[in-house]
Design a protein around this motif. Sequence first.
Motif, PDB file in Angstrom:
ATOM      1  N   PRO A 188       0.812  -1.226   0.000  1.00 53.89           N
ATOM      2  CA  PRO A 188       0.000   0.000   0.000  1.00 53.89           C
ATOM      3  C   PRO A 188       0.844   1.274   0.000  1.00 53.89           C
ATOM      4  O   PRO A 188       0.380   2.333  -0.424  1.00 53.89           O
ATOM      5  CB  PRO A 188      -0.814  -0.127   1.293  1.00 53.89           C
ATOM      6  CG  PRO A 188      -0.968  -1.603   1.482  1.00 53.89           C
ATOM      7  CD  PRO A 188       0.350  -2.182   1.029  1.00 53.89           C
ATOM      8  N   SER A 189       2.075   1.178   0.453  1.00 57.94           N
ATOM      9  CA  SER A 189       2.972   2.334   0.476  1.00 57.94           C
ATOM     10  C   SER A 189       3.216   2.909  -0.915  1.00 57.94           C
ATOM     11  O   SER A 189       3.529   4.093  -1.057  1.00 57.94           O
ATOM     12  CB  SER A 189       4.316   1.924   1.100  1.00 57.94           C
ATOM     13  OG  SER A 189       5.264   2.954   0.996  1.00 57.94           O
TER      14      SER A 189
ATOM     15  N   ARG B  27      -8.155   1.456   0.028  1.00 56.16           N
ATOM     16  CA  ARG B  27      -6.902   0.837  -0.441  1.00 56.16           C
ATOM     17  C   ARG B  27      -6.214   0.054   0.670  1.00 56.16           C
ATOM     18  O   ARG B  27      -5.788  -1.091   0.485  1.00 56.16           O
ATOM     19  CB  ARG B  27      -5.970   1.942  -0.970  1.00 56.16           C
ATOM     20  CG  ARG B  27      -4.526   1.507  -1.238  1.00 56.16           C
ATOM     21  CD  ARG B  27      -4.458   0.480  -2.359  1.00 56.16           C
ATOM     22  NE  ARG B  27      -3.104   0.301  -2.833  1.00 56.16           N
ATOM     23  CZ  ARG B  27      -2.414  -0.836  -2.760  1.00 56.16           C
ATOM     24  NH1 ARG B  27      -2.963  -1.906  -2.205  1.00 56.16           N
ATOM     25  NH2 ARG B  27      -1.202  -0.920  -3.247  1.00 56.16           N
ATOM     26  N   VAL B  28      -6.111   0.667   1.850  1.00 53.56           N
ATOM     27  CA  VAL B  28      -5.380   0.039   2.953  1.00 53.56           C
ATOM     28  C   VAL B  28      -6.173  -1.110   3.573  1.00 53.56           C
ATOM     29  O   VAL B  28      -5.622  -2.172   3.870  1.00 53.56           O
ATOM     30  CB  VAL B  28      -5.033   1.094   4.033  1.00 53.56           C
ATOM     31  CG1 VAL B  28      -4.428   0.422   5.259  1.00 53.56           C
ATOM     32  CG2 VAL B  28      -4.071   2.129   3.461  1.00 53.56           C
ATOM     33  N   ARG B  29      -7.490  -0.914   3.743  1.00 49.21           N
ATOM     34  CA  ARG B  29      -8.284  -1.902   4.485  1.00 49.21           C
ATOM     35  C   ARG B  29      -8.794  -3.055   3.626  1.00 49.21           C
ATOM     36  O   ARG B  29      -8.915  -4.187   4.095  1.00 49.21           O
ATOM     37  CB  ARG B  29      -9.473  -1.211   5.149  1.00 49.21           C
ATOM     38  CG  ARG B  29      -9.080  -0.184   6.197  1.00 49.21           C
ATOM     39  CD  ARG B  29     -10.255   0.249   7.041  1.00 49.21           C
ATOM     40  NE  ARG B  29     -10.827  -0.873   7.787  1.00 49.21           N
ATOM     41  CZ  ARG B  29     -11.852  -0.763   8.636  1.00 49.21           C
ATOM     42  NH1 ARG B  29     -12.410   0.418   8.818  1.00 49.21           N
ATOM     43  NH2 ARG B  29     -12.316  -1.813   9.270  1.00 49.21           N
TER      44      ARG B  29
ATOM     45  N   PRO C 234      -5.299  -4.516   0.041  1.00 45.07           N
ATOM     46  CA  PRO C 234      -3.853  -4.605   0.247  1.00 45.07           C
ATOM     47  C   PRO C 234      -3.189  -5.665  -0.631  1.00 45.07           C
ATOM     48  O   PRO C 234      -1.976  -5.609  -0.875  1.00 45.07           O
ATOM     49  CB  PRO C 234      -3.727  -4.977   1.729  1.00 45.07           C
ATOM     50  CG  PRO C 234      -4.992  -5.732   2.009  1.00 45.07           C
ATOM     51  CD  PRO C 234      -6.054  -5.074   1.176  1.00 45.07           C
TER      52      PRO C 234
ATOM     53  N   PHE D 210      -1.854   9.080   4.454  1.00 45.79           N
ATOM     54  CA  PHE D 210      -1.128   7.812   4.513  1.00 45.79           C
ATOM     55  C   PHE D 210      -0.065   7.838   5.615  1.00 45.79           C
ATOM     56  O   PHE D 210       0.132   6.847   6.327  1.00 45.79           O
ATOM     57  CB  PHE D 210      -0.473   7.513   3.163  1.00 45.79           C
ATOM     58  CG  PHE D 210      -1.372   6.794   2.197  1.00 45.79           C
ATOM     59  CD1 PHE D 210      -1.670   5.453   2.358  1.00 45.79           C
ATOM     60  CD2 PHE D 210      -1.923   7.461   1.116  1.00 45.79           C
ATOM     61  CE1 PHE D 210      -2.501   4.780   1.466  1.00 45.79           C
ATOM     62  CE2 PHE D 210      -2.756   6.811   0.213  1.00 45.79           C
ATOM     63  CZ  PHE D 210      -3.043   5.467   0.382  1.00 45.79           C
TER      64      PHE D 210
ATOM     65  N   TYR E  40      -0.979   0.510  11.164  1.00 48.77           N
ATOM     66  CA  TYR E  40      -0.743  -0.722  10.397  1.00 48.77           C
ATOM     67  C   TYR E  40       0.747  -1.078  10.449  1.00 48.77           C
ATOM     68  O   TYR E  40       1.453  -1.026   9.431  1.00 48.77           O
ATOM     69  CB  TYR E  40      -1.197  -0.543   8.948  1.00 48.77           C
ATOM     70  CG  TYR E  40      -2.673  -0.220   8.815  1.00 48.77           C
ATOM     71  CD1 TYR E  40      -3.610  -1.243   8.702  1.00 48.77           C
ATOM     72  CD2 TYR E  40      -3.126   1.096   8.823  1.00 48.77           C
ATOM     73  CE1 TYR E  40      -4.965  -0.958   8.597  1.00 48.77           C
ATOM     74  CE2 TYR E  40      -4.480   1.390   8.717  1.00 48.77           C
ATOM     75  CZ  TYR E  40      -5.391   0.365   8.610  1.00 48.77           C
ATOM     76  OH  TYR E  40      -6.732   0.646   8.504  1.00 48.77           O
TER      77      TYR E  40
ATOM     78  N   VAL F  51       2.866   1.425   4.779  1.00 46.18           N
ATOM     79  CA  VAL F  51       1.767   2.291   4.384  1.00 46.18           C
ATOM     80  C   VAL F  51       2.257   3.701   4.044  1.00 46.18           C
ATOM     81  O   VAL F  51       1.790   4.322   3.094  1.00 46.18           O
ATOM     82  CB  VAL F  51       0.702   2.365   5.507  1.00 46.18           C
ATOM     83  CG1 VAL F  51      -0.371   3.395   5.172  1.00 46.18           C
ATOM     84  CG2 VAL F  51       0.062   0.991   5.725  1.00 46.18           C
TER      85      VAL F  51
END
Length: 292
Positions: free
Chosen positions: A50-51, A100-102, A105, A226, A233, A238
Amino acid sequence: MYFPTAGIETNPLLPPLVSFVISFFTSMGGVSGAFMLLPFQMTILGYASPSVSATNHLYNIVAIPGGVYRYIREGRMVWPLAWAVVLGTLPGVLVGAVIRVRYLPDPRHFKLFVAFVLLYIGLRMGRNILLDKRRPQPASAGTVTPIAFTTSVIAYGFAGREYRTSTRAVFIMSLVVGVVGGIYGIGGGSIIAPFFVAFLGLPVHTVAGAALLGTFVTSIAGVVFFQGIAPLYPHMAVAPDWLLGILFGLGGLAGTYLGARMQKHVRPNVIKTMLVLCILIVAIRYLAAFVV
């Protein structure tokens, strides 16, 4: 050089070189180049956490000012359109970042999402290009003259013609595209220009500056968001890779400036065709990878 957040190793000259070439062409259509950099990072560099979305936002912050400055200087910034884009895409980008993060991924599922978004845009723009061949081509050079900016209508003149569109349509479209852009990590405005051209019939030479400015503002919010949620996280990357994002951004800064400067010398359908080819190549490649 090793980039710890991204977890990759590459020649430090490669990121600015790649971003310069991409942004030179895409900035003519109001696209920052982030949507092409993301596949490069994921496929070539192997940076798929995700980063990578956060790093793409950082690239936009560094790269876009050159192009925005050029469009303002040449009188081709449609300010009412730009502010409508910002107001619509900003909340959408934040919602997209959470999604995007949840929920996305997994790089494989994320690539499939990207493929469908790009495929739809590419096919829609390709259809418009074919229809445009039967019509007289609009002028490429000229300055923007504001006519009206209200809660119901945005109107401006360009190259002897008046263009009028619904403020509500621009806002809703910007909000939806902002969510997509937040998930993709490219800033809401990065893909709004093709939507304005394909759905609202606005000339590509007038929407480019507004789209880039909208991308710049929403990307700032994206990076802050972010970076802020990264401690929540700890098990995955991230936050943006600051060094990699800045290297990409420096190449993009030169590319967007030169691309914006050259835009008025390039015919509209040439710019649209370049965008469509880039979009469809990436979309087809990601769809094929998911199927295989």
